[in-house]
Design a protein around this motif. Sequence first.
Motif, mmCIF file in Angstrom:
data_model
loop_
_atom_site.group_PDB
_atom_site.id
_atom_site.type_symbol
_atom_site.label_atom_id
_atom_site.label_comp_id
_atom_site.label_asym_id
_atom_site.label_seq_id
_atom_site.Cartn_x
_atom_site.Cartn_y
_atom_site.Cartn_z
ATOM 1 N N TRP A 28 -34.232 0.082 -27.937
ATOM 2 C CA TRP A 28 -33.779 0.269 -29.317
ATOM 3 C C TRP A 28 -33.414 -1.064 -29.970
ATOM 4 O O TRP A 28 -33.790 -1.337 -31.112
ATOM 5 C CB TRP A 28 -32.581 1.217 -29.345
ATOM 6 C CG TRP A 28 -31.973 1.373 -30.712
ATOM 7 C CD1 TRP A 28 -30.869 0.752 -31.192
ATOM 8 C CD2 TRP A 28 -32.457 2.194 -31.780
ATOM 9 N NE1 TRP A 28 -30.615 1.128 -32.486
ATOM 10 C CE2 TRP A 28 -31.578 2.018 -32.881
ATOM 11 C CE3 TRP A 28 -33.537 3.063 -31.914
ATOM 12 C CZ2 TRP A 28 -31.752 2.669 -34.080
ATOM 13 C CZ3 TRP A 28 -33.711 3.720 -33.121
ATOM 14 C CH2 TRP A 28 -32.821 3.528 -34.186
ATOM 15 N N ILE A 29 -32.680 -1.907 -29.210
ATOM 16 C CA ILE A 29 -32.281 -3.215 -29.753
ATOM 17 C C ILE A 29 -33.498 -4.106 -29.987
ATOM 18 O O ILE A 29 -33.666 -4.715 -31.059
ATOM 19 C CB ILE A 29 -31.277 -3.899 -28.812
ATOM 20 C CG1 ILE A 29 -29.980 -3.081 -28.751
ATOM 21 C CG2 ILE A 29 -30.992 -5.325 -29.268
ATOM 22 C CD1 ILE A 29 -28.985 -3.596 -27.734
ATOM 23 N N ALA A 30 -34.388 -4.158 -28.964
ATOM 24 C CA ALA A 30 -35.576 -5.000 -29.100
ATOM 25 C C ALA A 30 -36.501 -4.479 -30.203
ATOM 26 O O ALA A 30 -37.030 -5.260 -31.007
ATOM 27 C CB ALA A 30 -36.327 -5.052 -27.763
ATOM 28 N N GLY A 31 -36.673 -3.151 -30.259
ATOM 29 C CA GLY A 31 -37.522 -2.573 -31.301
ATOM 30 C C GLY A 31 -36.952 -2.810 -32.681
ATOM 31 O O GLY A 31 -37.683 -3.119 -33.630
ATOM 32 N N GLY A 32 -35.624 -2.661 -32.828
ATOM 33 C CA GLY A 32 -34.988 -2.923 -34.118
ATOM 34 C C GLY A 32 -35.166 -4.370 -34.553
ATOM 35 O O GLY A 32 -35.416 -4.647 -35.734
ATOM 36 N N TRP A 33 -35.047 -5.288 -33.574
ATOM 37 C CA TRP A 33 -35.234 -6.704 -33.897
ATOM 38 C C TRP A 33 -36.673 -6.980 -34.334
ATOM 39 O O TRP A 33 -36.910 -7.723 -35.305
ATOM 40 C CB TRP A 33 -34.882 -7.554 -32.684
ATOM 41 C CG TRP A 33 -35.008 -9.034 -32.950
ATOM 42 C CD1 TRP A 33 -34.111 -9.848 -33.552
ATOM 43 C CD2 TRP A 33 -36.149 -9.861 -32.626
ATOM 44 N NE1 TRP A 33 -34.597 -11.134 -33.632
ATOM 45 C CE2 TRP A 33 -35.848 -11.171 -33.071
ATOM 46 C CE3 TRP A 33 -37.367 -9.624 -32.001
ATOM 47 C CZ2 TRP A 33 -36.730 -12.220 -32.909
ATOM 48 C CZ3 TRP A 33 -38.247 -10.674 -31.849
ATOM 49 C CH2 TRP A 33 -37.925 -11.960 -32.295
ATOM 50 N N LEU A 34 -37.639 -6.366 -33.637
ATOM 51 C CA LEU A 34 -39.039 -6.559 -34.001
ATOM 52 C C LEU A 34 -39.344 -5.961 -35.382
ATOM 53 O O LEU A 34 -40.118 -6.531 -36.158
ATOM 54 C CB LEU A 34 -39.952 -5.931 -32.944
ATOM 55 C CG LEU A 34 -39.990 -6.647 -31.587
ATOM 56 C CD1 LEU A 34 -40.806 -5.849 -30.588
ATOM 57 C CD2 LEU A 34 -40.549 -8.060 -31.738
ATOM 58 N N ILE A 75 -38.801 6.003 -27.546
ATOM 59 C CA ILE A 75 -37.615 6.090 -26.682
ATOM 60 C C ILE A 75 -37.532 7.473 -26.037
ATOM 61 O O ILE A 75 -37.197 7.599 -24.843
ATOM 62 C CB ILE A 75 -36.344 5.783 -27.498
ATOM 63 C CG1 ILE A 75 -36.341 4.305 -27.920
ATOM 64 C CG2 ILE A 75 -35.091 6.115 -26.709
ATOM 65 C CD1 ILE A 75 -35.199 3.924 -28.831
ATOM 66 N N LEU A 76 -37.819 8.521 -26.792
ATOM 67 C CA LEU A 76 -37.829 9.864 -26.211
ATOM 68 C C LEU A 76 -38.872 9.977 -25.105
ATOM 69 O O LEU A 76 -38.628 10.601 -24.054
ATOM 70 C CB LEU A 76 -38.102 10.900 -27.309
ATOM 71 C CG LEU A 76 -37.002 11.079 -28.363
ATOM 72 C CD1 LEU A 76 -37.444 12.055 -29.435
ATOM 73 C CD2 LEU A 76 -35.703 11.546 -27.717
ATOM 74 N N GLY A 77 -40.040 9.385 -25.339
ATOM 75 C CA GLY A 77 -41.059 9.367 -24.290
ATOM 76 C C GLY A 77 -40.616 8.576 -23.080
ATOM 77 O O GLY A 77 -40.954 8.924 -21.944
ATOM 78 N N PHE A 78 -39.838 7.531 -23.287
ATOM 79 C CA PHE A 78 -39.313 6.734 -22.180
ATOM 80 C C PHE A 78 -38.385 7.565 -21.298
ATOM 81 O O PHE A 78 -38.331 7.390 -20.075
ATOM 82 C CB PHE A 78 -38.574 5.520 -22.747
ATOM 83 C CG PHE A 78 -37.994 4.616 -21.701
ATOM 84 C CD1 PHE A 78 -38.798 3.724 -21.008
ATOM 85 C CD2 PHE A 78 -36.637 4.648 -21.400
ATOM 86 C CE1 PHE A 78 -38.250 2.892 -20.038
ATOM 87 C CE2 PHE A 78 -36.096 3.819 -20.438
ATOM 88 C CZ PHE A 78 -36.898 2.936 -19.761
ATOM 89 N N PHE A 79 -37.658 8.499 -21.891
ATOM 90 C CA PHE A 79 -36.780 9.396 -21.144
ATOM 91 C C PHE A 79 -37.544 10.547 -20.504
ATOM 92 O O PHE A 79 -36.960 11.371 -19.808
ATOM 93 C CB PHE A 79 -35.700 9.975 -22.070
ATOM 94 C CG PHE A 79 -34.459 9.142 -22.135
ATOM 95 C CD1 PHE A 79 -33.529 9.164 -21.104
ATOM 96 C CD2 PHE A 79 -34.231 8.311 -23.215
ATOM 97 C CE1 PHE A 79 -32.386 8.393 -21.168
ATOM 98 C CE2 PHE A 79 -33.097 7.533 -23.276
ATOM 99 C CZ PHE A 79 -32.162 7.565 -22.254
#
Length: 268
Positions: A28-34, A75-79
Amino acid sequence: MPIPDLSALVVSTIVPFVLKLVGAVALWIAGGWLIQLAMRIMRKSLRHSSLDVTVVGYLINILAAVLRVILVVAILGFFGIQTASFAALLAGAGVAIGAAWSGMLGNFAAGVFLQIFRPFSVGDFITAAGITGTVEEIGMFVTSLLAPDNVRNIVPNGKLFGDTIQNYSVHGYRRVELVAQLDNSADVGRAIALLKEAIKQVPNQFAGMEADVEVLEFSERGPRLAVRPYTHTSNYWQVYFDTNRMIIDVLGANGFPVPRIPLAMGAN
């Protein structure tokens, strides 16, 4: 619960969940930064484009929202959560929203195209969607036109973009079209010569464009002369009214008879 079983539960369930949770937060943090980086790059690339600042802001916000949704789905797919049903739900919601807001979305799309193709700009004098006036503001959903009688007209962009647009401010001048009605007994050549000379005194005509004064057509009353000076849009009505007054003054001062209405056939 025995200690060995508790340890096995921690190792097999809790630890993987914690690791996935940490990974999701990191994603989430990395995606938000990108996403923020992509927004900055897009904003900088569009800064010097011909698009309006409002359009740029809307495009960036829409792209950011779409990227956020994609990030949440990832992220949901990651879970390990099945995202097919979630994607179908989003698609259904999009269709429902699109159907409910079809008019607004159409006006929004038309507003974007008005900003891209620029058939007119703020300050132009136009006729479109049955309205004539000066463009005050080009919004994302509506455009504001100030009519010559000082009435503001708010026109939906969809109606505006889907209609014929006449822009009177594109070129440096426009033609004022007036008609001088003569009597059947009038000396047409003398009337044309007098009007051509007198119209030169009307101020604010466009330099280099000589006014046209010629026979336009014939009526039962007599010949009709086309009197057509050229001027900029900002001076149109002044030239219009001054030319009308000039026609009356010249024809009246030189003794031209008032055009008579012919008597009906068989009248006594």
